[in-house]
Design an enzyme around this catalytic site. Sequence first.
Site, short mmCIF file in Angstrom:
data_model
loop_
_atom_site.label_atom_id
_atom_site.label_comp_id
_atom_site.label_asym_id
_atom_site.label_seq_id
_atom_site.Cartn_x
_atom_site.Cartn_y
_atom_site.Cartn_z
N LYS A 174 0.85 -1.19 0.06
CA LYS A 174 -0.06 0.08 -0.26
C LYS A 174 0.87 1.29 0.01
CE LYS A 174 -2.01 2.53 3.12
NZ LYS A 174 -1.92 3.77 2.65
N GLY A 227 7.43 5.38 7.53
CA GLY A 227 6.45 6.14 7.78
C GLY A 227 6.78 7.16 9.19
N THR A 231 2.68 6.06 13.88
CA THR A 231 2.23 5.11 13.08
C THR A 231 3.22 3.78 13.47
OG1 THR A 231 1.73 6.54 11.44
CG2 THR A 231 1.12 4.43 10.82
N GLU A 249 10.90 1.99 9.47
CA GLU A 249 11.74 2.85 9.31
C GLU A 249 10.84 4.22 9.37
OE1 GLU A 249 14.82 2.79 8.44
OE2 GLU A 249 14.89 0.71 7.91
N CYS A 283 13.55 12.16 5.22
CA CYS A 283 13.55 11.69 6.54
C CYS A 283 14.98 11.99 6.94
CB CYS A 283 13.43 10.31 6.68
SG CYS A 283 13.96 9.11 5.48
N GLU A 383 9.71 16.37 15.12
CA GLU A 383 10.02 16.42 13.70
C GLU A 383 9.09 17.35 13.05
OE1 GLU A 383 8.77 12.78 11.44
OE2 GLU A 383 10.59 12.80 10.32
#
Length: 480
Positions: A174, A227, A231, A249, A283, A383
Amino acid sequence: MSKILNYINGEFTPPLKNEWIDNVNPSEGRVYGQIANSTVEDIEKAYQAAKAAFSSWSATTIEERSRILLKIADLIEAHLDRLAEAESMDNGKPLSLAKSVDIPRASANFRFFGNAITQFSSDAHESVGLNTLNFTLRQPIGVVGCISPWNLPLYLFSWKVAPAIAAGNTVVAKPSEVTPMTAFLLGEILTEAGLPKGVLNIVHGTGPSAGQAIIEHPNIKAISFTGGTQTGEHIARTAAPMFKKLSLELGGKNPNIIFADCNYAQMLKTTVRSSFANQGQICLCGSRIFVEKPLYAKFKTDFIAEVQKLKVGHPMEEVNLGAVVSEAHRDKIESYIQLAQEEGGTILTGGKRVTVKGYENGYYLEPTVIEVPDAQCRVNQEEIFGPVVTLMPFETEEEVMAYANGVKYGLSATLWTSNLDRTLRLSKQLETGIVWVNTWLNRDLRTPFGGVKASGVGREGGFEALRFFTEAKNVCIKYE
Ligand code: NDP
């Protein structure tokens, strides 16, 4: 209006409940298509296709799997222009970036793992004196799940699915609902490359619906996820009781540490890029800049001057920054710019929206540099994932190591110095999975990639990814 369909069992198919969500072009702030809003039923259909394909795909020769992956790589390259335009339109990133980085890297991922699988081997251990020989089988896991984010859409999607299928697994994948277009276009390429039906199934939809159905599926035995940290935490909590294999990650708040003895010109040029490439939505961007005191005033002046030269505009034009990915994300970034001021930070440049003529509804922001009074303030800890960096001076190595490591994240760090002793000393002390010295975003696909602390669990890249996507089984044979 384009419709983004699921790619299940080698066919493009609408979602079973026929529900759709809007696809927004962030550089124009308008809906330009519809995305399948898939549910648990679509995931089950994809799972069944993947399950049916597994026995044949896992028994397919390494040479044949490799040949198909290399063909996919070639076809991505052949469709570079179309894919780059689609990526830029869907994500808001400059077309030049999609053309030079995102799409070539997606092709490189398939090529790399198409070659790597031909070199992947397992261990044998002879127990001398005991007349036993151990050898380790590396077997594919079965049906695995791959879930990817919106910032580098096809690049990160391919970084997961390529090793998964190379190792003989079949996949339910996905992409982010925010940027589904290039994963959708990949379906055509998979068919053209001759990938057997059901090996890679691409299901579109939201995290809480389609994503959740993947992570909850009792027979999807491994999840590779990139992500946000929140999550990732939710996925870990859901998957742990089912003992799924997990590669996570997650987010970062990476330090960029600049010593006065560095190659100044090289550092300045790279620091502008490591701060604002892809609108700061990588990231690995260095979002906290720490500069040694003797260099601080000069760096501040020169850096601001360079940042002010950056051109923000429509991504199809010659610009340095395009739009950020969505209205909600722009609002989040702006809330941090506001917070910075409440926390006593000084906005040295940027901080405002940019109105682009003809695209007044697009989500454009100025590249923003904020001088912060202390390393513990929230803008320096959380972040932001946008075109915003913080700036602070430091005096000693001990002080800057405390700043660098004093966050919950630990993805990457960049170090600028010409002192070899310091390079080795600090590389060991930095609590991150990746350290770049006098460079940034320099990637050799064989190297391990991933973070520590709240930046994730596990490593991608090279044989690490092939190890993740296989189970090790030791066979111990006694002989007379
Ligand atoms: P999110 O965590 O919001 O989403 C990532 C993916 O997970 C999307 O496909 C999302 O779907 C899906 N998802 C959301 N909820 C669930 C759920 N309950 N179950 C299963 N899947 C779910 O991250 P973003 O897309 O916002 O990406 C930005 C983040 O990714 C940043 O924190 C960034 O640091 C991190 N990142 C980390 C990298 C690394 O290598 N460490 C590399 C790149 C980014 P949908 O979007 O459709 O809702």
